[in-house]
Design a protein around this motif. Sequence first.
Motif, PDB file in Angstrom:
ATOM      1  N   ALA A 259       0.832  -1.205   0.000  1.00  0.00           N
ATOM      2  CA  ALA A 259       0.000   0.000   0.000  1.00  0.00           C
ATOM      3  C   ALA A 259       0.865   1.252   0.000  1.00  0.00           C
ATOM      4  N   GLU A 260       1.899   1.256   0.805  1.00  0.00           N
ATOM      5  CA  GLU A 260       2.786   2.417   0.862  1.00  0.00           C
ATOM      6  C   GLU A 260       3.498   2.628  -0.463  1.00  0.00           C
ATOM      7  N   GLU A 261       3.851   1.552  -1.123  1.00  0.00           N
ATOM      8  CA  GLU A 261       4.513   1.653  -2.435  1.00  0.00           C
ATOM      9  C   GLU A 261       3.568   2.264  -3.475  1.00  0.00           C
ATOM     10  N   LYS A 262       2.314   1.852  -3.468  1.00  0.00           N
ATOM     11  CA  LYS A 262       1.331   2.420  -4.394  1.00  0.00           C
ATOM     12  C   LYS A 262       1.163   3.913  -4.170  1.00  0.00           C
ATOM     13  N   LEU A 263       1.047   4.310  -2.908  1.00  0.00           N
ATOM     14  CA  LEU A 263       0.818   5.713  -2.603  1.00  0.00           C
ATOM     15  C   LEU A 263       2.035   6.560  -2.945  1.00  0.00           C
ATOM     16  N   ALA A 264       3.227   6.019  -2.735  1.00  0.00           N
ATOM     17  CA  ALA A 264       4.451   6.759  -3.052  1.00  0.00           C
ATOM     18  C   ALA A 264       4.568   7.030  -4.546  1.00  0.00           C
ATOM     19  N   ALA A 265       4.029   6.140  -5.348  1.00  0.00           N
ATOM     20  CA  ALA A 265       4.116   6.290  -6.806  1.00  0.00           C
ATOM     21  C   ALA A 265       2.988   7.152  -7.368  1.00  0.00           C
ATOM     22  N   ASN A 266       2.060   7.551  -6.522  1.00  0.00           N
ATOM     23  CA  ASN A 266       0.917   8.355  -6.976  1.00  0.00           C
ATOM     24  C   ASN A 266       0.719   9.514  -6.008  1.00  0.00           C
ATOM     25  N   THR A 267       1.241  10.659  -6.363  1.00  0.00           N
ATOM     26  CA  THR A 267       1.238  11.810  -5.459  1.00  0.00           C
ATOM     27  C   THR A 267       0.071  12.766  -5.706  1.00  0.00           C
ATOM     28  N   VAL A 268      -0.719  12.521  -6.739  1.00  0.00           N
ATOM     29  CA  VAL A 268      -1.842  13.406  -7.038  1.00  0.00           C
ATOM     30  C   VAL A 268      -2.971  13.181  -6.026  1.00  0.00           C
ATOM     31  N   ARG A 269      -3.512  14.291  -5.512  1.00  0.00           N
ATOM     32  CA  ARG A 269      -4.623  14.220  -4.566  1.00  0.00           C
ATOM     33  C   ARG A 269      -5.777  15.078  -5.073  1.00  0.00           C
ATOM     34  N   PRO A 270      -7.019  14.699  -4.926  1.00  0.00           N
ATOM     35  CA  PRO A 270      -7.469  13.477  -4.241  1.00  0.00           C
ATOM     36  C   PRO A 270      -7.152  12.229  -5.042  1.00  0.00           C
ATOM     37  N   LEU A 271      -7.050  11.131  -4.347  1.00  0.00           N
ATOM     38  CA  LEU A 271      -6.729   9.862  -4.986  1.00  0.00           C
ATOM     39  C   LEU A 271      -7.859   9.423  -5.907  1.00  0.00           C
ATOM     40  N   GLN A 272      -7.498   8.832  -7.017  1.00  0.00           N
ATOM     41  CA  GLN A 272      -8.473   8.360  -7.989  1.00  0.00           C
ATOM     42  C   GLN A 272      -8.382   6.838  -8.106  1.00  0.00           C
ATOM     43  N   GLY A 273      -9.524   6.180  -8.094  1.00  0.00           N
ATOM     44  CA  GLY A 273      -9.563   4.728  -8.268  1.00  0.00           C
ATOM     45  C   GLY A 273      -9.522   3.986  -6.946  1.00  0.00           C
ATOM     46  N   LEU A 274     -10.260   2.876  -6.891  1.00  0.00           N
ATOM     47  CA  LEU A 274     -10.375   2.111  -5.650  1.00  0.00           C
ATOM     48  C   LEU A 274      -9.054   1.558  -5.138  1.00  0.00           C
TER      49      LEU A 274
END
Length: 486
Positions: free
Chosen positions: A360-375
């Motif tokens: 989960a932390e790896e996914k979030l680190a690779a996606n810095t755009v907020r708000p998060l998109q997609g389940l």
Amino acid sequence: MFQRLQFAIVWMISGGCMLQGLQGMAADDPGLIRAGAHAQEITPPRFPISVNGGMADHFATAAHDPLYARCIAIRNAKTSIAIVVCDSCMIPREAMDRAKSLASTKTGIPTSRILISATHAHSCPTSAAVFQSDPDREYVEFLIEQIAMGVERAHNQAEPARIGWGSVEQPSLLFNRRWFVQSDTNPIEMMENPFGMKSDRIITNPGFNNPKVASSINQIDPELSFLSIQARDGRPIALLANYSLHYIGGVPGDLVSADYFGEFCQRVTRQLKAGDVTPPFVAALSNGTSGDVNNVDFRLKNAPQRQPFEQIAYAAELLAQDIAKAYPQIEYQATPPLKIREEEIVVGIRKPNAAELAAAEEKLAANTVRPLQGLPLIYARETTLLAAYPDSVSIKLQAIRIGSLGIVTCPCETFTETGLAIKKSSPLKQTFTISLANGYNGYLPPPEQHLLGGYETWRARSSYLAPDAEPKIQTTIKRLLNEVSR
């Protein structure tokens, strides 16, 4: 003439003494019920404000209709009880506990005898942090104070009263939203959950004309239960109803609204012709066991085209008419037994393991755009937040007896089958469950529903209790009901 006058005097004296005696007996009766009610407004005092109930946060800029904490106080010489139904999606236990403490200080009602619940309308200000919505701290403080003030006013307005109860059935608004994955075309295929595992045999809210689903679980509770409180002369004081329908929605995102819960209160007041009484009549509609039930019929080929608030008005009017038809048949009691029991139990929390947290932390680190998109990303964030949770949580459960009526509480989005099981086993003639009460602990799927998967089981702050939480909660509620029934 003299004899007739003498007889009249004797009759008036003896009659007056008899009436005085009856009044004295009633006043001294420890079972004599007093009750009061007050609707305390909790509409946000300022906008814009965060609104939760979805995967992403959004902000409302105005109120379509006022929001209330609808408060009912009931007592006799031995027991005092307060019941509060708030126009809110969910309220965390910490806020409810503070409101109870403040209300108890103002009224003397023990905190263990105060019930506070949320309706679960998805168009109300954020009070609990869920998905990407965080509470407005100023609003939460305002909410706490208003709830306590509402309880105080209801308590102070208590007067000699009589209470009755009953129920009708209204199944036409209810549809189980959990659908089995189509199995006759490909019996091995399952649906993928947000964690990348193909393990779900259930799709929640599958959409219209979806070829991937076979049939709904199709379990609903059609009972519309109600508790009616009147003054001794028949003047209506309050009505508490309970119905197992999640919410309706269709509210524009820039507005806050009490959804069908609030609209019902207005319409049942009109149906009962109770709009001009003093003190004002208070109607409240609490959320029953609707964690898997909504108002959408996915058997249809296409979604019905409706204007905003159209379906809300339709459902509210239908339920209000049902109450109005049953209202004249209610039998009232002035001294019904009044009991309440509260108990805390500890249940486990489903937490991610080290590998799940790292992914989960790896996914979030690779996606810095907020708000998060997609389940997958949204649930990755939920995974990191749940990692900081304790291994268990203490939750409050209550059982109330008013005459032959039982009212129980659960701080979760409770499934229909749990509510039906509680009703079936109850020793009291009529029983209903108020969900989202005394805290918020997410969905409460029974163990077999956990095995089937689907949205309500996906691990997040909206669904984090261990699979054995439901049996523990149900067992405790049944025992508390047995205790108050004696």
